[in-house]
Scaffold this motif. Structure first.
Motif, PDB file in Angstrom:
ATOM      1  N   ASP A  62       8.475 -21.125  10.540  1.00 13.19           N
ATOM      2  CA  ASP A  62       7.554 -20.329  11.351  1.00 13.19           C
ATOM      3  C   ASP A  62       8.154 -18.969  11.690  1.00 13.19           C
ATOM      4  OD1 ASP A  62       5.636 -22.286  11.287  1.00 13.19           O
ATOM      5  OD2 ASP A  62       6.130 -23.109  13.278  1.00 13.19           O
ATOM      6  N   GLN A  63       9.431 -18.949  12.059  1.00 19.22           N
ATOM      7  CA  GLN A  63      10.086 -17.679  12.393  1.00 19.22           C
ATOM      8  C   GLN A  63      10.147 -16.749  11.185  1.00 19.22           C
ATOM      9  OE1 GLN A  63      13.893 -18.638  14.043  1.00 19.22           O
ATOM     10  NE2 GLN A  63      13.058 -19.047  16.080  1.00 19.22           N
ATOM     11  N   ILE A  64      10.445 -17.300  10.031  1.00 21.16           N
ATOM     12  CA  ILE A  64      10.486 -16.485   8.810  1.00 21.16           C
ATOM     13  C   ILE A  64       9.100 -15.927   8.507  1.00 21.16           C
ATOM     14  CG2 ILE A  64      10.828 -16.554   6.306  1.00 21.16           C
ATOM     15  CD1 ILE A  64      13.064 -18.629   6.839  1.00 21.16           C
ATOM     16  N   GLY A  65       8.085 -16.767   8.649  1.00 20.56           N
ATOM     17  CA  GLY A  65       6.711 -16.327   8.406  1.00 20.56           C
ATOM     18  C   GLY A  65       6.294 -15.232   9.367  1.00 20.56           C
ATOM     19  N   GLU A  66       6.661 -15.372  10.636  1.00 21.61           N
ATOM     20  CA  GLU A  66       6.334 -14.345  11.621  1.00 21.61           C
ATOM     21  C   GLU A  66       7.068 -13.043  11.303  1.00 21.61           C
ATOM     22  OE1 GLU A  66       7.216 -15.924  15.469  1.00 21.61           O
ATOM     23  OE2 GLU A  66       5.664 -17.463  15.324  1.00 21.61           O
ATOM     24  N   PHE A  67       8.326 -13.130  10.897  1.00 23.98           N
ATOM     25  CA  PHE A  67       9.120 -11.943  10.592  1.00 23.98           C
ATOM     26  C   PHE A  67       8.496 -11.151   9.448  1.00 23.98           C
ATOM     27  CE2 PHE A  67      12.478  -9.811   8.197  1.00 23.98           C
ATOM     28  CZ  PHE A  67      13.019  -9.000   9.180  1.00 23.98           C
ATOM     29  N   TRP A  68       8.028 -11.842   8.438  1.00 19.53           N
ATOM     30  CA  TRP A  68       7.454 -11.155   7.265  1.00 19.53           C
ATOM     31  C   TRP A  68       5.958 -10.918   7.406  1.00 19.53           C
ATOM     32  CZ3 TRP A  68      10.589  -8.690   4.236  1.00 19.53           C
ATOM     33  CH2 TRP A  68      11.900  -9.118   4.106  1.00 19.53           C
ATOM     34  N   GLU A  88      19.189 -42.505  12.012  1.00 19.60           N
ATOM     35  CA  GLU A  88      18.790 -41.622  10.917  1.00 19.60           C
ATOM     36  C   GLU A  88      17.342 -41.167  11.063  1.00 19.60           C
ATOM     37  OE1 GLU A  88      19.653 -43.845   7.410  1.00 19.60           O
ATOM     38  OE2 GLU A  88      21.765 -43.253   7.390  1.00 19.60           O
ATOM     39  N   LEU A  89      16.473 -42.035  11.547  1.00 15.96           N
ATOM     40  CA  LEU A  89      15.074 -41.662  11.772  1.00 15.96           C
ATOM     41  C   LEU A  89      14.983 -40.559  12.824  1.00 15.96           C
ATOM     42  CD1 LEU A  89      12.060 -42.151  11.268  1.00 15.96           C
ATOM     43  CD2 LEU A  89      12.150 -43.894  13.048  1.00 15.96           C
ATOM     44  N   ILE A  90      15.724 -40.721  13.911  1.00 15.18           N
ATOM     45  CA  ILE A  90      15.730 -39.706  14.973  1.00 15.18           C
ATOM     46  C   ILE A  90      16.270 -38.384  14.430  1.00 15.18           C
ATOM     47  CG2 ILE A  90      16.811 -39.082  17.165  1.00 15.18           C
ATOM     48  CD1 ILE A  90      16.662 -42.117  17.874  1.00 15.18           C
ATOM     49  N   GLU A  91      17.341 -38.457  13.645  1.00 17.83           N
ATOM     50  CA  GLU A  91      17.926 -37.243  13.073  1.00 17.83           C
ATOM     51  C   GLU A  91      16.961 -36.558  12.105  1.00 17.83           C
ATOM     52  OE1 GLU A  91      21.613 -38.496  11.355  1.00 17.83           O
ATOM     53  OE2 GLU A  91      22.571 -38.791  13.294  1.00 17.83           O
ATOM     54  N   ARG A  92      16.238 -37.331  11.298  1.00 17.23           N
ATOM     55  CA  ARG A  92      15.273 -36.746  10.369  1.00 17.23           C
ATOM     56  C   ARG A  92      14.138 -36.052  11.108  1.00 17.23           C
ATOM     57  NH1 ARG A  92      15.839 -41.545   7.348  1.00 17.23           N
ATOM     58  NH2 ARG A  92      13.821 -42.258   8.075  1.00 17.23           N
ATOM     59  N   LYS A  93      13.659 -36.671  12.191  1.00 13.77           N
ATOM     60  CA  LYS A  93      12.597 -36.052  12.977  1.00 13.77           C
ATOM     61  C   LYS A  93      13.077 -34.745  13.599  1.00 13.77           C
ATOM     62  CE  LYS A  93       9.946 -40.177  14.192  1.00 13.77           C
ATOM     63  NZ  LYS A  93       9.493 -41.020  15.304  1.00 13.77           N
ATOM     64  N   ALA A  94      14.283 -34.749  14.148  1.00 13.12           N
ATOM     65  CA  ALA A  94      14.834 -33.531  14.751  1.00 13.12           C
ATOM     66  C   ALA A  94      15.040 -32.458  13.690  1.00 13.12           C
ATOM     67  CB  ALA A  94      16.144 -33.843  15.462  1.00 13.12           C
ATOM     68  N   SER A  95      15.502 -32.848  12.534  1.00 18.74           N
ATOM     69  CA  SER A  95      15.711 -31.899  11.442  1.00 18.74           C
ATOM     70  C   SER A  95      14.389 -31.305  10.986  1.00 18.74           C
ATOM     71  CB  SER A  95      16.405 -32.597  10.270  1.00 18.74           C
ATOM     72  OG  SER A  95      16.553 -31.719   9.189  1.00 18.74           O
ATOM     73  N   ALA A  96      13.351 -32.118  10.902  1.00 16.23           N
ATOM     74  CA  ALA A  96      12.038 -31.628  10.492  1.00 16.23           C
ATOM     75  C   ALA A  96      11.512 -30.601  11.489  1.00 16.23           C
ATOM     76  CB  ALA A  96      11.059 -32.788  10.361  1.00 16.23           C
ATOM     77  N   ALA A 153      10.781 -26.726  10.518  1.00 16.97           N
ATOM     78  CA  ALA A 153       9.453 -26.173  10.758  1.00 16.97           C
ATOM     79  C   ALA A 153       9.546 -24.929  11.640  1.00 16.97           C
ATOM     80  CB  ALA A 153       8.552 -27.218  11.409  1.00 16.97           C
ATOM     81  N   GLY A 154      10.413 -24.965  12.649  1.00 22.64           N
ATOM     82  CA  GLY A 154      10.594 -23.808  13.511  1.00 22.64           C
ATOM     83  C   GLY A 154      11.172 -22.622  12.751  1.00 22.64           C
ATOM     84  N   ALA A 155      12.136 -22.875  11.880  1.00 23.60           N
ATOM     85  CA  ALA A 155      12.736 -21.805  11.082  1.00 23.60           C
ATOM     86  C   ALA A 155      11.711 -21.203  10.122  1.00 23.60           C
ATOM     87  CB  ALA A 155      13.942 -22.338  10.310  1.00 23.60           C
TER      88      ALA A 155
END
Length: 81
Positions: free
Chosen positions: A69-75, A53-61, A65-67
């Protein structure tokens, strides 16, 4: 009366009937539950689950964060590096 393995009424009745038949009582290997081994296995499973679960939470974070950033760049809220 042979009640060496339990104090329950059911166990005493089983002893009485089995002794009445004149047969020797032989405990079977699978009659007894190893609680310590079961608890150890449970703790190991819980540790593995917690680590997974710790590994999954880190990957999810990282994905979130990447999503963001992409939304911020788009707008135009964030400059591309």
């Amino acid at each position: 009366m042979a009640t060496s393995y339990a104090d329950s009424a059911q166990a005493r009745e089983w002893d009485r009937r089995y002794d009445a038949w004149g047969r020797e009582k032989r405990p079977q290997a699978n009659e007894f539950h190893d609680y310590e081994a079961a608890a150890l296995m449970l703790y190991q499973l819980l540790d593995e689950r917690r680590d997974r679960e710790l590994i999954e939470r880190k990957a999810s974070a990282k994905r979130v964060a990447g999503a963001v950033d992409q939304i911020g760049e788009f707008w135009g809220m964030r400059k591309k590096p």
